[in-house]
Design an enzyme around this catalytic site. Structure first.
Site, PDB file in Angstrom:
ATOM      1  N   GLU A   1      -5.071   9.106  19.009  1.00 47.71           N
ATOM      2  CA  GLU A   1      -5.408  10.707  18.292  1.00 47.71           C
ATOM      3  C   GLU A   1      -6.746  11.039  17.643  1.00 47.71           C
ATOM      4  O   GLU A   1      -7.330  11.401  18.084  1.00 47.71           O
ATOM      5  CB  GLU A   1      -3.963  12.124  18.995  1.00 47.71           C
ATOM      6  CG  GLU A   1      -3.124  12.031  20.404  1.00 47.71           C
ATOM      7  CD  GLU A   1      -2.494  10.246  20.296  1.00 47.71           C
ATOM      8  OE1 GLU A   1      -2.263   9.507  18.994  1.00 47.71           O
ATOM      9  OE2 GLU A   1      -1.740  10.045  21.206  1.00 47.71           O
TER      10      GLU A   1
ATOM     11  N   SER B   1       4.829  -1.772   4.211  1.00 45.57           N
ATOM     12  CA  SER B   1       5.106  -2.702   4.646  1.00 45.57           C
ATOM     13  C   SER B   1       4.616  -4.466   3.196  1.00 45.57           C
ATOM     14  O   SER B   1       4.341  -3.332   2.267  1.00 45.57           O
ATOM     15  CB  SER B   1       3.703  -3.862   5.370  1.00 45.57           C
ATOM     16  OG  SER B   1       3.604  -3.267   6.522  1.00 45.57           O
TER      17      SER B   1
ATOM     18  N   SER C   1       0.904   6.501   2.919  1.00 46.50           N
ATOM     19  CA  SER C   1       1.439   7.624   3.319  1.00 46.50           C
ATOM     20  C   SER C   1       3.109   8.171   3.010  1.00 46.50           C
ATOM     21  O   SER C   1       4.189   7.652   2.214  1.00 46.50           O
ATOM     22  CB  SER C   1       2.048   6.803   4.880  1.00 46.50           C
ATOM     23  OG  SER C   1       0.653   6.263   5.319  1.00 46.50           O
TER      24      SER C   1
ATOM     25  N   GLU D   1     -10.048  -1.648   6.428  1.00 45.64           N
ATOM     26  CA  GLU D   1      -8.976  -2.076   7.145  1.00 45.64           C
ATOM     27  C   GLU D   1      -9.164  -2.360   8.167  1.00 45.64           C
ATOM     28  O   GLU D   1      -9.439  -2.975   9.363  1.00 45.64           O
ATOM     29  CB  GLU D   1      -7.798  -1.240   7.123  1.00 45.64           C
ATOM     30  CG  GLU D   1      -6.164  -1.324   7.883  1.00 45.64           C
ATOM     31  CD  GLU D   1      -5.259  -0.280   7.711  1.00 45.64           C
ATOM     32  OE1 GLU D   1      -5.876   1.317   7.741  1.00 45.64           O
ATOM     33  OE2 GLU D   1      -3.900  -0.036   8.091  1.00 45.64           O
TER      34      GLU D   1
ATOM     35  N   GLN E   1       0.648  -1.314   0.390  1.00 42.73           N
ATOM     36  CA  GLN E   1       0.003  -0.284  -0.080  1.00 42.73           C
ATOM     37  C   GLN E   1       0.507   1.415  -0.083  1.00 42.73           C
ATOM     38  O   GLN E   1       1.972   1.090   1.106  1.00 42.73           O
ATOM     39  CB  GLN E   1      -0.395  -0.523   1.748  1.00 42.73           C
ATOM     40  CG  GLN E   1      -1.259   0.817   1.403  1.00 42.73           C
ATOM     41  CD  GLN E   1      -2.411   1.330   2.840  1.00 42.73           C
ATOM     42  OE1 GLN E   1      -1.764   1.251   4.011  1.00 42.73           O
ATOM     43  NE2 GLN E   1      -3.979   1.900   3.422  1.00 42.73           N
TER      44      GLN E   1
END
Lengths: 395, 360
Positions: free
Chosen positions: A365, A149, A116, A232, A113
């Protein structure tokens, strides 16, 4: 026809008769299972399924397990199964579904994936990897992704990139399937505090992606990515654990086997955490029962939060419990493991690895904000970037 | 893997919840409760009559052939969730659960029938703080007459019948009219405690006390978790609602992230408490692993209920400190509940013994 449990048992028996696991190669058996519609029974016919209720998958799995049939090693291909596949199913063209889903499910092709970025973590929609359309309609991609990953094992990646910097950040993103063998893709291991490199940095330099590997409309990538991220969270929430099945298991065993390590303070804390782990297990089980009964389970948003904190506290206690041994670490050698095992290796590894649990897949958070806003209906955080073109955002 | 408990609510259980909530909404609002506890008669016996007589809820745990409804702890737990939401001043847990369980163990059909129908309120005369399996105080017995004093007995002021453990090892039934019940000034105004003084009181022998008391307190502890769940959920819902309305610094206070995170964390705690409470109710109903399920639920429930009520008070600001606002009723109930039927620490000790995590 309605595919019920009896029909699935019949078809599974047929598969086993035609392809006896003992005499069939692993890959060949998995392909035959896919073609029989028994891979994921809730997928459509022709794409590994039979359009059956998702809950009936357990019927097939139990029959195949009893027959010692090989499985597709779901942990090794979790990103493909849990994130890429549902997105391809929801947004892919017929051709894309046919090309990608079979080798994805059998594990012949591993997926990763590319979401990010160094500058886009919690604020994923601010991502800056650029995809520029060429005269022939194809795309050229430049940028850097991180925390990837399986990138070093992957044949394909799901990728989101900025295709229009002149509109607000959510509107200018497009979703692609990226060929990880493209010469412009460079994968570098990213070493973690555990000493290992589960993750990678991925540098994309002039990577060419044909328009036929776009998933969804141009500019609609954020919405497509929501399907990926929602799945996910469902897979995180759907776990089924036996008692002491998680991080509490190893420390409870150590406690029982090593009476010399026991102190009153550690005992109080251990029993408190044992109770919390058992209640978290019941909560996950209740969520599973809700989903199986077709009831909405908001609780899913919270389970990851709970397990992250518990894993950290329990593994921290275990290092302390071990006393002198807690000063040691099993091995700092840099490795690139194929599988991540949160409860594997020794206490020190578990302690360090679990620190990532409150960061990966959405920080605790951010998840607390999501619970507060979507579940409790509290006011959203002020959004100063909503109407600003991406290129004009401060960075 | 052992079979998993059923942690959901059935349609019938949801219907039962709706009926109880309707009744409580009409007759047990915060102002009603506050007025009631300030009066000389803190128990709402007319509400009790509606629940027990009108709806038949006092007999949920009693088999039909003994005059009850033959339901289970799962349904009683739903009733208690609703009573907890309303901090209703009725002796449901004391009579329809704890005293009823003691009588089910000692096998007294006549008295069970009276409790099940709601014609009589029964109270097990031991201190509310006792954990299942703890030593319990006893009174003297001579020629079948009981003498002695018992303290911190919850809801004794509303009792018609007291179930009293005596020194000879047996449990006795005493008519409340033959005892002196003196209310104690209680932290929890909605579940007041009292001393019970017996001076040569006539009594009827029921059976061995120890198994009856243990069974009664275990059911009380297990189902108390559902009351704590209802209390915590209501308190959180009301606090969230208030913080959406309350404005300071020209914005709703509930929009400040420091408060959002606290509320989200409380929500998560309540979600966990629901699983623990349902686990205990289901285990009591099926008998599977009940001892551990109750100890787990009570190790977890009290801290959540107390924290939720304490946070509710803080987040209501000065309003939360006023007598007029009902948040204190919830705080006092939550704090008293954290002692009732054993503290979380006592239940953690029970967990440790049950799962072989021995103390040093």
């Amino acid at each position: 026809m309605i595919v019920d449990a009896a029909e699935l048992r019949r078809r599974t028996a047929e598969l086993l008769a035609a392809h006896p696991p003992a005499e069939t190669g692993r890959q060949a058996f998995l392909e035959a299972r896919f073609d029989a519609g028994l891979a994921w029974v809730h997928y459509p016919e022709g794409l590994g399924g039979l359009g059956a209720p998702r809950t009936l998958q357990a019927v097939v799995d139990a029959e195949l397990e009893a027959a010692s049939a090989p499985d597709n090693d779901p942990r090794r291909i979790g990103i493909g199964l849990g994130m890429a596949a549902p997105t391809i199913l929801a947004y892919g063209t017929e051709e894309q579904k046919r090309r990608f889903l079979r080798p994805l499910w059998t594990g012949e092709e591993v997926w990763c994936q590319l979401f990010s970025e160094p500058g886009a973590g919690s604020d994923l929609a601010a991502l800056g990897t650029r995809a520029v359309r060429q005269d022939d309609g194809d795309w050229v991609v430049d940028g850097q992704k991180v925390w990837t990953s399986s990138a070093h094992l992957a044949r394909w990646a799901i990728l989101i990139a900025r295709t229009d910097p002149d509109v607000p950040k959510h509107a200018g993103i497009t979703y692609f399937v990226c060929d990880m063998t493209d010469p412009g893709v460079e994968v570098r291991p990213l070493r973690q505090i555990t000493g290992e490199a589960e993750f990678n940095e991925v540098f994309l330099t002039g990577v060419r992606i044909p328009d036929s590997r776009r998933l969804g409309e141009v500019g609609d990538g954020w919405r497509v990515a929501q399907t990926t991220l929602m799945n996910e969270r469902v897979s995180i929430g759907g776990m089924r654990l036996p008692r002491e099945g998680g991080m509490i298991g190893p420390v409870a065993r150590t406690w029982r086997e090593r009476p010399e390590l026991r102190t009153p303070d550690l005992h109080q804390r251990l029993v408190g955490l044992w109770v919390e782990a058992e209640v978290a297990r019941l909560t996950a089980e209740r969520l599973r029962q809700q989903l199986a009964a077709g009831q909405p389970g908001y609780e899913g948003s919270g389970m990851k939060l709970a397990f992250a904190r518990l894993n950290q506290e329990i593994s921290g206690l275990e290092v302390e419990l071990r006393g002198e041994e807690g000063l040691l670490y099993d091995d700092w050698t840099m490795r690139r493991p194929e599988l991540v095992d949160f409860t594997g290796r020794d206490a020190g590894y578990r302690y360090l690895r679990s620190k990532g649990n409150s960061i990966e897949g959405g920080t605790s958070e951010v998840l607390l904000n999501i619970v507060a806003e979507r579940v409790l209906g509290l006011p959203a955080e002020p959004r100063t970037d909503k109407d600003v073109a991406w290129k004009d955002l401060a960075r | 893997m052992s079979p998993q408990p059923d942690l959901l609510y059935s349609e019938e259980e949801e219907a039962l919840r709706a009926a109880v909530r309707d009744l409580l909404t009409d007759h047990c609002g915060p102002a009603d409760v506050l007025a009631r506890v300030e009066s000389d008669a803190p128990h709402d016996l007319s509400l009790w009559k509606s629940l027990a007589d009108g709806m038949g809820l006092a007999g949920l745990l009693v088999p039909e052939e003994l005059g009850g409804h033959g339901a289970t702890h799962r349904e009683a737990a739903v009733v208690l969730e609703e009573l907890g939401r309303a901090v209703a001043p009725v002796p449901y847990l004391a009579s329809a659960v704890v005293a009823t369980e003691a009588l089910l163990e000692s096998g007294d059909a006549e008295l069970l029938g009276r409790l099940a129908s709601g014609r009589a309120i029964g109270v097990l005369a031991v201190g509310l703080h006792l954990a299942p399996g703890a030593d319990f105080p006893v009174v003297d017995v001579e020629d079948g007459l009981l003498s002695g004093e018992l303290t911190a007995v919850a809801d004794a002021a509303a009792a018609d019948v007291l179930l009293v453990p005596a020194r000879d090892g047996d449990l006795y039934a005493v008519a409340a009219a033959d005892a002196v019940v003196t209310p104690q000034t209680s932290l929890d105004l909605t579940r007041p405690v009292a001393t019970v003084t017996l001076t040569g009181a006539p009594a009827r022998r029921l059976g061995p006390a120890a198994p009856a008391v243990r069974r009664a307190l275990r059911a009380g502890a297990g189902l108390l978790a559902s009351e704590q769940l209802g209390l915590a959920e209501r308190t959180l819902t009301d606090t969230v609602g208030y913080l959406k309305e309350r404005r300071q610094f020209n914005r709703p206070v509930g929009g400040f992230q420091a408060l959002k995170h606290r509320l989200a964390q409380l929500w998560l705690d309540v979600v966990h408490l629901r699983a623990a409470a349902r686990g205990a109710a289901d285990a009591l109903a099926t008998g599977a692993d009940a001892e551990l399920a109750v100890a787990v639920a009570q190790s977890f429930a009290a801290p959540v209920a107390v924290r939720t009520a304490e946070e509710a008070l803080q987040l209501h600001g000065g309003l939360g400190m006023t007598w007029e606002h009902p948040v204190h009723l919830y705080l006092k109930r939550a704090k008293a509940d954290s002692i009732a039927y054993g503290t979380a620490g006592a239940h953690r000790d029970a967990v440790a013994a049950l799962v072989d995590l021995q103390a040093p």
